[in-house]
Design an enzyme around this catalytic site. Structure first.
Site, PDB file in Angstrom:
ATOM      1  N   HIS A  56      -3.127   7.287   3.667  1.00 48.44           N
ATOM      2  CA  HIS A  56      -3.568   6.019   3.094  1.00 48.44           C
ATOM      3  C   HIS A  56      -4.967   5.712   3.618  1.00 48.44           C
ATOM      4  CE1 HIS A  56      -3.816   2.026   1.652  1.00 48.44           C
ATOM      5  NE2 HIS A  56      -3.625   1.434   2.813  1.00 48.44           N
ATOM      6  N   ASN A  89     -10.286   0.414  -0.022  1.00 48.90           N
ATOM      7  CA  ASN A  89      -8.823   0.451   0.060  1.00 48.90           C
ATOM      8  C   ASN A  89      -8.242   0.029  -1.291  1.00 48.90           C
ATOM      9  OD1 ASN A  89      -6.116   0.091   0.556  1.00 48.90           O
ATOM     10  ND2 ASN A  89      -6.382  -1.156   2.399  1.00 48.90           N
ATOM     11  N   CYS A  91       0.803  -1.236   0.000  1.00 52.07           N
ATOM     12  CA  CYS A  91       0.000   0.000   0.000  1.00 52.07           C
ATOM     13  C   CYS A  91       0.829   1.275   0.000  1.00 52.07           C
ATOM     14  CB  CYS A  91      -0.945   0.028   1.194  1.00 52.07           C
ATOM     15  SG  CYS A  91      -2.051  -1.374   1.271  1.00 52.07           S
TER      16      CYS A  91
HETATM   17  O1  UT7 Z   1      -3.953  -1.314   3.770  1.00 48.88           O
HETATM   18  C1  UT7 Z   1      -3.429  -2.465   4.333  1.00 48.88           C
HETATM   19  C2  UT7 Z   1      -4.487  -3.486   4.568  1.00 48.88           C
HETATM   20  N1  UT7 Z   1      -5.540  -2.994   5.428  1.00 48.88           N
HETATM   21  C3  UT7 Z   1      -5.633  -3.385   6.681  1.00 48.88           C
HETATM   22  O2  UT7 Z   1      -4.813  -4.122   7.104  1.00 48.88           O
HETATM   23  C4  UT7 Z   1      -6.780  -2.903   7.544  1.00 48.88           C
HETATM   24  C5  UT7 Z   1      -6.436  -2.954   8.991  1.00 48.88           C
HETATM   25  N2  UT7 Z   1      -7.467  -3.514   9.810  1.00 48.88           N
HETATM   26  C6  UT7 Z   1      -8.746  -3.073   9.872  1.00 48.88           C
HETATM   27  O3  UT7 Z   1      -9.072  -2.110   9.198  1.00 48.88           O
HETATM   28  C7  UT7 Z   1      -9.734  -3.724  10.799  1.00 48.88           C
HETATM   29  O4  UT7 Z   1      -9.036  -4.551  11.695  1.00 48.88           O
HETATM   30  C8  UT7 Z   1     -10.796  -4.544  10.038  1.00 48.88           C
HETATM   31  C9  UT7 Z   1     -11.749  -3.618   9.305  1.00 48.88           C
HETATM   32  C10 UT7 Z   1     -10.115  -5.471   9.040  1.00 48.88           C
HETATM   33  C11 UT7 Z   1     -11.635  -5.383  11.005  1.00 48.88           C
HETATM   34  O5  UT7 Z   1     -12.202  -4.564  11.998  1.00 48.88           O
HETATM   35  P1  UT7 Z   1     -12.090  -4.985  13.526  1.00 48.88           P
HETATM   36  O6  UT7 Z   1     -12.866  -4.010  14.280  1.00 48.88           O
HETATM   37  O7  UT7 Z   1     -10.641  -5.127  13.860  1.00 48.88           O
HETATM   38  O8  UT7 Z   1     -12.880  -6.347  13.562  1.00 48.88           O
HETATM   39  P2  UT7 Z   1     -12.356  -7.819  13.913  1.00 48.88           P
HETATM   40  O9  UT7 Z   1     -11.355  -8.300  12.916  1.00 48.88           O
HETATM   41  O10 UT7 Z   1     -11.985  -7.837  15.359  1.00 48.88           O
HETATM   42  O11 UT7 Z   1     -13.693  -8.638  13.695  1.00 48.88           O
HETATM   43  C12 UT7 Z   1     -14.871  -8.405  14.449  1.00 48.88           C
HETATM   44  C13 UT7 Z   1     -15.935  -9.432  14.064  1.00 48.88           C
HETATM   45  C14 UT7 Z   1     -15.421 -10.859  13.983  1.00 48.88           C
HETATM   46  O12 UT7 Z   1     -16.416 -11.702  14.535  1.00 48.88           O
HETATM   47  P3  UT7 Z   1     -16.269 -12.239  16.045  1.00 48.88           P
HETATM   48  O13 UT7 Z   1     -15.006 -13.023  16.046  1.00 48.88           O
HETATM   49  O14 UT7 Z   1     -16.228 -11.013  16.885  1.00 48.88           O
HETATM   50  O15 UT7 Z   1     -17.519 -13.044  16.196  1.00 48.88           O
HETATM   51  C15 UT7 Z   1     -15.329 -11.127  12.513  1.00 48.88           C
HETATM   52  O16 UT7 Z   1     -15.512 -12.490  12.176  1.00 48.88           O
HETATM   53  O17 UT7 Z   1     -16.456  -9.135  12.768  1.00 48.88           O
HETATM   54  C16 UT7 Z   1     -16.471 -10.310  11.951  1.00 48.88           C
HETATM   55  N3  UT7 Z   1     -16.278  -9.936  10.570  1.00 48.88           N
HETATM   56  C17 UT7 Z   1     -17.303  -9.590   9.761  1.00 48.88           C
HETATM   57  N4  UT7 Z   1     -18.622  -9.523   9.950  1.00 48.88           N
HETATM   58  C18 UT7 Z   1     -19.401  -9.124   8.916  1.00 48.88           C
HETATM   59  C19 UT7 Z   1     -15.118  -9.812   9.876  1.00 48.88           C
HETATM   60  N5  UT7 Z   1     -15.366  -9.404   8.616  1.00 48.88           N
HETATM   61  C20 UT7 Z   1     -16.708  -9.259   8.527  1.00 48.88           C
HETATM   62  C21 UT7 Z   1     -17.561  -8.843   7.481  1.00 48.88           C
HETATM   63  N6  UT7 Z   1     -18.884  -8.790   7.733  1.00 48.88           N
HETATM   64  N7  UT7 Z   1     -17.101  -8.484   6.272  1.00 48.88           N
END
Ligand code: UT7
Length: 377
Positions: free
Chosen positions: A251, A281, A113
């Site tokens: 970014h 993104n 990125c």
């Molecule tokens: O540019 C470089 C690449 N970008 C990144 O690396 C982005 C960096 N990370 C992030 O932006 C965030 O960590 C995310 C947007 C990816 C995720 O947000 P989060 O608040 O950290 O959520 P999480 O990964 O802790 O997931 C929360 C819940 C999980 O369920 P449980 O385990 O709490 O039951 C996931 O399974 O949300 C669930 N989940 C979804 N639910 C509905 C994950 N993806 C989805 C989805 N729809 N698309």
């Protein structure tokens, strides 16, 4: 002492027209508009119907027209991104052909990125040191072609796009004033696209059949730290305080990451460019596309001070401080357009899903990370 600067004299973007909405994603993934908007700020993203080199060349042609620079005068092309039609020959050589820029050196930079920002820093250094007099730096991605469309953790986050800037040697103090580049390699396992590269040779994996290792929360924390520290450092290096920054163009991986970095830097959100809701993104393309949007919206003024923090796979991070020059309007407009769209974004994605679904995913080389990791090391 005489000092040469690398002024940004041209800019142009190329966004593929097909729009993939959160509702489209909900037709094949267990996700919702509410989840995606509240966790990421994203509403829609673009899906390309053309190869990445075409996105890149179109953006570059528009940037050259904006600068009033003929392609035959161009001395360096940097293709920043991690989406390539092929690795050999490189993608920037394909852009050279498309532009007719026969005198230009051509190099690809892949820091995921941050590729555009690393490229901008590199091209600036090459102009300041006299290696070249001008350059086009492109940020481009075609991530939808190798997305794992069965994985809701990643499939909702990314989109395609490209934008480019033209740099020219100048006596006016403008362009990149300072760059802080770094890599938090201890976190490199948090973002890996399995299936592309030499480690997977001979395993029967076809291109695009990927499995993503993606630890969102780990990347989130490290991204905020890396971008914030790099921003504080570049401001200090240049003797600038946060309140002197006119616009941050960060970014765009997640609205919450952008808000955290802005807060840490002491820059109010009114002075932060946010495009994540429109484009998702786009990896290396997010910063240049946001910059072009900012120019088109009149948010960059002559002499504006811009802060550009980024992070990506690696985990690379950086922050650049840019002084805009005196011109914020294009000198010319390119007539280059993409071919017309014949399918919707969802139709394109469903074709990719059909190619991915029956095979690939169960191949042992993709399924067993330890096996692949042994090959990588
Ligand atoms: O540019 C470089 C690449 N970008 C990144 O690396 C982005 C960096 N990370 C992030 O932006 C965030 O960590 C995310 C947007 C990816 C995720 O947000 P989060 O608040 O950290 O959520 P999480 O990964 O802790 O997931 C929360 C819940 C999980 O369920 P449980 O385990 O709490 O039951 C996931 O399974 O949300 C669930 N989940 C979804 N639910 C509905 C994950 N993806 C989805 C989805 N729809 N698309």
């Amino acid at each position: 002492m005489h000092m040469t600067y690398a002024a940004i004299t041209g800019w142009g973007k190329c966004l593929p027209p097909a729009v993939l909405t959160n509702a489209d994603l909900s037709t094949f993934l267990d996700t919702s508009d509410e989840w995606i908007v509240s966790r990421t700020g994203m509403k829609e993203r673009r899906v390309s119907h053309v190869p990445a080199i075409q996105l890149a060349s179109t953006a570059a042609a528009r940037a050259l027209a904006c600068a009033g620079l003929d392609a035959s005068e161009l001395e360096l092309i940097i293709y920043g991104g991690c989406s390539n039609e092929e690795l050999v020959p490189n993608s920037s050589s394909g852009v050279q052909i498309e532009l007719g820029a026969t005198r230009a050196a051509a190099m690809d930079i892949n820091t995921a990125c941050t590729s555009f920002l690393y490229g901008l820093s590199t091209a600036t250094a090459m102009i300041k040191s006299g290696v070249v007099k001008n350059a086009v730096v492109i940020g481009v991605e075609l991530i939808t072609r190798y997305m794992d469309w069965s994985n809701r953790n990643v499939a909702v986050l990314f989109g395609d796009g490209a934008a480019a800037v033209v740099l020219q040697a100048s006596d006016e103090e403008s362009g990149v004033l300072g760059s802080v580049l770094g890599c938090d390699a201890e976190g490199r396992e948090a973002l890996r696209v399995r299936g592309m590269g030499c480690s997977y040779a001979g395993l029967g994996i076809s291109y695009g059949d990927t499995i993503w290792d993606f630890d969102g929360p780990v990347i989130f924390k490290r991204a905020v730290k890396g971008m914030s520290e790099a921003s504080a450092k570049v401001l200090a290096q240049c003797g600038v305080t946060a309140d002197q920054v006119d616009l941050a163009v960060p970014h765009q991986a997640n609205l919450r990451i952008i808000e955290a970095v802005a807060k840490y830097a002491g820059i109010p959100m009114e002075k932060v460019m946010v495009t994540v809701e429109k484009y998702g993104n786009m990896s290396a393309a997010t910063v240049p596309v946001s910059l072009v949007d900012a120019l088109e919206q009149g948010r960059v003024k002559p002499g504006s001070l811009l802060l550009m923090p980024g992070f990506g796979g690696g985990l690379t991070f950086c922050s650049l401080l840019v002084r805009w020059g005196s011109r914020v309007t294009p000198l010319g407009v390119s007539g280059r357009e993409l071919p017309p769209l014949t399918r919707t974004a969802l139709e394109i994605v469903n074709e990719y899903r059909a190619e991915q679904d029956p095979h690939g995913r169960s191949l042992p080389g993709l399924m067993a990370p330890t096996f692949v990791e042994q090959r990588i090391r």
